[in-house]
Design an enzyme around this catalytic site. Structure first.
Site, PDB file in Angstrom:
ATOM      1  N   ILE A  98       0.830  -1.215   0.000  1.00 17.34           N
ATOM      2  CA  ILE A  98       0.000   0.000   0.000  1.00 17.34           C
ATOM      3  C   ILE A  98       0.865   1.266   0.000  1.00 17.34           C
ATOM      4  O   ILE A  98       0.392   2.337  -0.411  1.00 17.34           O
ATOM      5  CB  ILE A  98      -0.959  -0.021   1.222  1.00 17.34           C
ATOM      6  CG1 ILE A  98      -2.166   0.864   0.981  1.00 17.34           C
ATOM      7  CG2 ILE A  98      -0.245   0.330   2.514  1.00 17.34           C
ATOM      8  CD1 ILE A  98      -3.300   0.636   1.956  1.00 17.34           C
ATOM      9  N   ASN A 139      11.075  -9.007   7.062  1.00 15.83           N
ATOM     10  CA  ASN A 139      11.353  -8.491   8.396  1.00 15.83           C
ATOM     11  C   ASN A 139      10.670  -9.397   9.412  1.00 15.83           C
ATOM     12  O   ASN A 139       9.462  -9.651   9.288  1.00 15.83           O
ATOM     13  CB  ASN A 139      10.815  -7.063   8.538  1.00 15.83           C
ATOM     14  CG  ASN A 139      11.489  -6.094   7.589  1.00 15.83           C
ATOM     15  OD1 ASN A 139      12.704  -6.111   7.448  1.00 15.83           O
ATOM     16  ND2 ASN A 139      10.708  -5.265   6.920  1.00 15.83           N
ATOM     17  N   GLU A 182       6.376  -4.864  11.079  1.00 21.55           N
ATOM     18  CA  GLU A 182       5.205  -4.062  11.453  1.00 21.55           C
ATOM     19  C   GLU A 182       3.931  -4.893  11.439  1.00 21.55           C
ATOM     20  O   GLU A 182       3.060  -4.719  12.296  1.00 21.55           O
ATOM     21  CB  GLU A 182       5.050  -2.880  10.486  1.00 21.55           C
ATOM     22  CG  GLU A 182       6.106  -1.811  10.697  1.00 21.55           C
ATOM     23  CD  GLU A 182       6.087  -0.761   9.602  1.00 21.55           C
ATOM     24  OE1 GLU A 182       5.120  -0.706   8.826  1.00 21.55           O
ATOM     25  OE2 GLU A 182       7.078  -0.011   9.515  1.00 21.55           O
ATOM     26  N   VAL A 183       3.781  -5.753  10.449  1.00 18.57           N
ATOM     27  CA  VAL A 183       2.560  -6.570  10.344  1.00 18.57           C
ATOM     28  C   VAL A 183       2.926  -8.006  10.746  1.00 18.57           C
ATOM     29  O   VAL A 183       3.749  -8.650  10.087  1.00 18.57           O
ATOM     30  CB  VAL A 183       1.990  -6.545   8.911  1.00 18.57           C
ATOM     31  CG1 VAL A 183       0.763  -7.440   8.827  1.00 18.57           C
ATOM     32  CG2 VAL A 183       1.647  -5.119   8.491  1.00 18.57           C
ATOM     33  N   HIS A 225       5.452 -12.229   5.699  1.00 20.02           N
ATOM     34  CA  HIS A 225       5.388 -11.699   4.341  1.00 20.02           C
ATOM     35  C   HIS A 225       6.788 -11.517   3.795  1.00 20.02           C
ATOM     36  O   HIS A 225       7.725 -11.205   4.528  1.00 20.02           O
ATOM     37  CB  HIS A 225       4.625 -10.369   4.277  1.00 20.02           C
ATOM     38  CG  HIS A 225       5.068  -9.339   5.265  1.00 20.02           C
ATOM     39  ND1 HIS A 225       4.713  -9.395   6.594  1.00 20.02           N
ATOM     40  CD2 HIS A 225       5.841  -8.237   5.124  1.00 20.02           C
ATOM     41  CE1 HIS A 225       5.256  -8.360   7.227  1.00 20.02           C
ATOM     42  NE2 HIS A 225       5.955  -7.646   6.358  1.00 20.02           N
ATOM     43  N   MET A 226       6.894 -11.705   2.493  1.00 19.42           N
ATOM     44  CA  MET A 226       8.143 -11.454   1.781  1.00 19.42           C
ATOM     45  C   MET A 226       7.919 -10.230   0.915  1.00 19.42           C
ATOM     46  O   MET A 226       6.970 -10.182   0.120  1.00 19.42           O
ATOM     47  CB  MET A 226       8.492 -12.657   0.906  1.00 19.42           C
ATOM     48  CG  MET A 226       9.901 -12.644   0.390  1.00 19.42           C
ATOM     49  SD  MET A 226      11.131 -12.941   1.679  1.00 19.42           S
ATOM     50  CE  MET A 226      11.079 -14.720   1.790  1.00 19.42           C
TER      51      MET A 226
HETATM   52  P1  AMP Z   1       6.971  -4.940   7.606  1.00 16.56           P
HETATM   53  O1  AMP Z   1       7.651  -3.778   8.244  1.00 16.56           O
HETATM   54  O2  AMP Z   1       7.933  -5.853   6.907  1.00 16.56           O
HETATM   55  O3  AMP Z   1       6.043  -5.658   8.555  1.00 16.56           O
HETATM   56  O4  AMP Z   1       6.119  -4.326   6.414  1.00 16.56           O
HETATM   57  C1  AMP Z   1       4.725  -4.266   6.387  1.00 16.56           C
HETATM   58  C2  AMP Z   1       4.346  -3.716   5.036  1.00 16.56           C
HETATM   59  O5  AMP Z   1       2.954  -3.863   4.874  1.00 16.56           O
HETATM   60  C3  AMP Z   1       4.677  -2.240   4.821  1.00 16.56           C
HETATM   61  O6  AMP Z   1       5.519  -2.112   3.673  1.00 16.56           O
HETATM   62  C4  AMP Z   1       3.305  -1.592   4.610  1.00 16.56           C
HETATM   63  O7  AMP Z   1       3.322  -0.546   3.673  1.00 16.56           O
HETATM   64  C5  AMP Z   1       2.480  -2.766   4.128  1.00 16.56           C
HETATM   65  N1  AMP Z   1       1.035  -2.663   4.367  1.00 16.56           N
HETATM   66  C6  AMP Z   1       0.414  -2.298   5.511  1.00 16.56           C
HETATM   67  N2  AMP Z   1      -0.915  -2.333   5.352  1.00 16.56           N
HETATM   68  C7  AMP Z   1      -1.154  -2.734   4.066  1.00 16.56           C
HETATM   69  C8  AMP Z   1      -2.320  -2.966   3.289  1.00 16.56           C
HETATM   70  N3  AMP Z   1      -3.559  -2.789   3.803  1.00 16.56           N
HETATM   71  N4  AMP Z   1      -2.174  -3.376   2.006  1.00 16.56           N
HETATM   72  C9  AMP Z   1      -0.943  -3.553   1.487  1.00 16.56           C
HETATM   73  N5  AMP Z   1       0.204  -3.363   2.168  1.00 16.56           N
HETATM   74  C10 AMP Z   1       0.104  -2.953   3.439  1.00 16.56           C
END
Ligand code: AMP
Length: 119
Positions: free
Chosen positions: A34, A91, A99-100, A104-105
């Site tokens: 996003i 991460n 963050e999430v 995820h890759m």
């Molecule tokens: P990380 O720091 O590796 O957990 O990265 C999480 C990623 O998820 C970030 O690059 C965000 O921009 C992305 N992200 C968060 N919410 C969404 C969403 N609703 N759709 C797509 N990407 C997202």
């Protein structure tokens, strides 16, 4: 870290919030980030409830693990970055600045990416 079923990627998988889908199969979903950090920035996630790479390899079936790895390379080709080159990054955990909390890759590409860690 316990899996939080209310994380944003779990909501995407349940169809509660939208995503810009790139690819999907039985085990994997890929969609555009996003807030893209490069011209091409795609996220590949397993459909199962796994927090991190270590959680995934400890608890996911080999079919899920194989599908995830295969999808990363297939999606790189699909979004057109394979020839010029790209970067994959996951991460994991607090120290990894995740963050999430759903595995995820990241696939980054679409421009020269420079060194992974600046010197
Ligand atoms: P990380 O720091 O590796 O957990 O990265 C999480 C990623 O998820 C970030 O690059 C965000 O921009 C992305 N992200 C968060 N919410 C969404 C969403 N609703 N759709 C797509 N990407 C997202």
């Amino acid at each position: 870290m316990a899996y939080d079923p209310n994380n944003v990627f779990a909501k995407i998988l349940r169809g509660e919030i939208p995503c810009k889908k790139v690819y999907e199969n039985e085990h994997v979903l890929a969609f555009h980030d996003i807030a893209p950090q490069t011209p091409v920035h795609v996220l590949v996630i397993p459909k199962g409830a796994y927090v991190s790479m270590d959680d995934f390899t400890a608890n996911a079936s080999l079919a899920e693990q194989g599908a995830f790895l295969k999808a990363v390379g297939d999606v790189a080709r699909l979004v057109g970055v394979a020839e010029a080159g790209y970067r994959v990054l996951s991460n994991c955990g607090v120290g990894g600045n995740q963050e999430v909390p759903h595995l995820h890759m990241h696939i980054f590409g679409g421009k020269p990416l420079g060194r992974m860690i600046g010197k």
